[in-house]
Design a protein around this motif. Structure first.
Motif, short mmCIF file in Angstrom:
data_model
loop_
_atom_site.label_atom_id
_atom_site.label_comp_id
_atom_site.label_asym_id
_atom_site.label_seq_id
_atom_site.Cartn_x
_atom_site.Cartn_y
_atom_site.Cartn_z
N PHE A 114 0.85 -1.20 0.00
CA PHE A 114 0.00 0.00 0.00
C PHE A 114 0.88 1.25 0.00
O PHE A 114 0.46 2.33 0.42
N GLY A 115 2.11 1.08 -0.51
CA GLY A 115 3.15 2.10 -0.42
C GLY A 115 4.33 1.51 0.34
O GLY A 115 5.48 1.86 0.12
N ALA A 116 4.04 0.60 1.24
CA ALA A 116 5.00 -0.29 1.89
C ALA A 116 4.33 -1.66 1.94
O ALA A 116 3.12 -1.78 1.77
N GLY A 117 5.11 -2.68 2.19
CA GLY A 117 4.56 -4.03 2.20
C GLY A 117 3.82 -4.35 3.47
O GLY A 117 4.30 -4.05 4.58
N LEU A 118 2.64 -4.96 3.35
CA LEU A 118 1.87 -5.35 4.53
C LEU A 118 2.64 -6.37 5.36
O LEU A 118 2.60 -6.32 6.60
N ALA A 119 3.34 -7.28 4.71
CA ALA A 119 4.09 -8.29 5.46
C ALA A 119 5.14 -7.64 6.36
O ALA A 119 5.34 -8.07 7.50
N GLN A 120 5.80 -6.59 5.87
CA GLN A 120 6.78 -5.90 6.70
C GLN A 120 6.11 -5.19 7.88
O GLN A 120 6.64 -5.17 8.99
N THR A 121 4.93 -4.63 7.64
CA THR A 121 4.18 -3.99 8.72
C THR A 121 3.88 -4.98 9.84
O THR A 121 3.92 -4.62 11.03
N ILE A 122 3.59 -6.21 9.46
CA ILE A 122 3.36 -7.25 10.46
C ILE A 122 4.67 -7.64 11.15
O ILE A 122 4.73 -7.78 12.38
N ARG A 123 5.75 -7.78 10.37
CA ARG A 123 7.00 -8.28 10.91
C ARG A 123 7.70 -7.30 11.85
O ARG A 123 8.48 -7.72 12.70
N ILE A 124 7.42 -5.99 11.71
CA ILE A 124 8.11 -5.05 12.60
C ILE A 124 7.73 -5.24 14.06
O ILE A 124 8.42 -4.76 14.95
N THR A 125 6.66 -5.96 14.31
CA THR A 125 6.26 -6.26 15.69
C THR A 125 7.08 -7.40 16.28
O THR A 125 7.00 -7.65 17.48
N GLY A 126 7.83 -8.11 15.44
CA GLY A 126 8.52 -9.32 15.86
C GLY A 126 7.80 -10.57 15.41
O GLY A 126 8.32 -11.68 15.54
#
Length: 392
Positions: A114-126
């Motif tokens: 969405f401008g950045a990857g959703l998977a990365q948004t999830i992964r930044i939490t650990g």
């Protein structure tokens, strides 16, 4: 002097819709006033969030809600909440997920950018992001097979970016989550429907406060009370880097009130008139085929899809989109399909007279076609190139 003159910016005519890279949406005078009223004052932020939560509950049918810095922040916070609950020990431990459930399951066709990857948004939490199925097909058996003792949540994406067929339906996705006792998070950032996702059985729904609602940059989390409380408590952990200001909370509260009071029929009529004008104006040009198209996720929006035949029109859809963007004012269209020969005009963020300007500029480019120098026709490449041209 207007803001474009003051800051030395090009004026933007937004025929693309509620896009973050364009500032998302226009903010109404009511929202501006609400933000201005609270900016010079002190408030207890917990009390303000509690008031916002009550309004969110009324608007969505949820048990509770809270405001975040953005919808992307809302996804990260919701993911963290499903791993930690309200346990401060775990909240302060993230992104170290030792002793926690930490797998988040998502259909591969929903692992969007969405401008950045959703998977990365999830992964930044650990958390680890477990993608199931293929890009165009996913079955319920694959979801059931992926669920295990380490599954913390299931994420479902409602977006035009996602694959729209061949995947698990929202109803089945939520039913399987309930079958295994796993919470479902809905990424509904750009969706009009404030109640349907939770009604289908999701535990958390995340919306943008600054897209269709027309508020300031913000996100809205709505859902069951225990998980919403755990979302808010992430401010003691990774959520601190995503904290939202008092002005954004007040602004999105006013935007929500305004949304509930809007005359949806009258707004739709104006938008349809803009599309009708563009349809009649553009259908006359050689190499251009126009058609009305519905929103792929069911939002009550009709857009105009413009197919460009390069040999007849004298330039490609991609080139036409680039020329429109390069002008002054810059005209931005819904160009995510331009490399396949078409683009769309979205009426939602246009002011009176702007659709006419858009059509006139398209006409000028068709009557005197120019081939811009393009380093690539790949949208991801162009996005990257625009970023690396940041001024020294």
């Amino acid at each position: 002097m207007d803001i474009y003159q003051k800051l030395g910016l090009k004026r933007v005519i937004n025929a693309a819709g509620t896009m973050t890279y364009l500032g998302s949406s226009r903010v109404s005078p009511r929202v501006i006033e609400a933000m201005n009223l609270i900016l010079p004052e002190f408030v207890d932020m917990r009390e303000l969030q509690q008031k916002a939560g009550s309004l969110i509950a009324r608007a969505t049918g949820a048990e509770a809600g809270c405001i975040t810095a953005s919808a992307a922040a809302g996804i990260a916070v919701a993911t963290a909440a499903c791993m930690t609950g309200s346990d401060l020990w775990y909240i302060e431990q993230l992104p170290d997920t030792a002793s926690m459930r930490s797998e988040i399951i998502i259909q591969k066709g929903h692992s969007v950018s969405f401008g950045a990857g959703l998977a990365q948004t999830i992964r930044i939490t650990g958390a680890s992001c477990v993608e199931i199925g293929s890009a165009t097909q996913c079955g319920c058996y694959q979801l059931r097979g992926a669920i295990n003792d380490n599954t913390a949540a299931l994420v479902y994406v409602a977006s035009h970016h996602a694959v729209q067929s061949g995947l698990i339906s929202l109803q089945d996705f939520c039913a399987i989550g309930a079958e295994y006792g796993i919470p479902v998070i809905i990424d509904a950032a750009s969706e009009y429907d404030l109640k349907g996702f939770l009604a289908c059985g999701a535990q958390l729904a995340v919306y943008s406060g600054h897209k269709f609602l027309g508020g300031p940059t913000s996100g809205i989390i709505a859902g069951c009370l225990p998980l919403v409380r755990a979302c808010y408590m992430q401010e003691k952990g990774i959520g601190r880097t995503m904290k939202v200001g008092k002005e954004s909370i007040a602004g999105v509260m006013e935007a929500l009130e305004q949304w509930l009071q809007r005359d949806a029929g009258a707004i739709r009529t104006v938008e349809e008139q803009r599309i009708d004008y563009a349809f009649d104006f553009l259908k006359q040009f050689k190499g251009i085929h126009v058609e009305r198209t519905a929103d792929p996720t069911g939002n009550p929006v009709t857009r105009l899809k413009i197919h460009v035949h390069p040999t007849e029109a004298g330039l490609s859809a991609f080139e036409l989109c680039q020329l429109l963007a390069a002008g002054n004012p810059t005209i931005r269209v819904r160009a995510h399909e331009a490399d396949t020969g078409s683009f769309q005009l979205d009426p939602c963020q246009l002011l009176d007279g702007e659709m006419e300007l858009v059509c006139e500029q398209i006409q000028r480019n068709l009557e005197a076609p120019v081939h811009p120098q393009l380093e690539s026709t790949n949208p991801a490449d162009l996005s990257y190139q625009s970023l690396i041209r940041w001024p020294d």
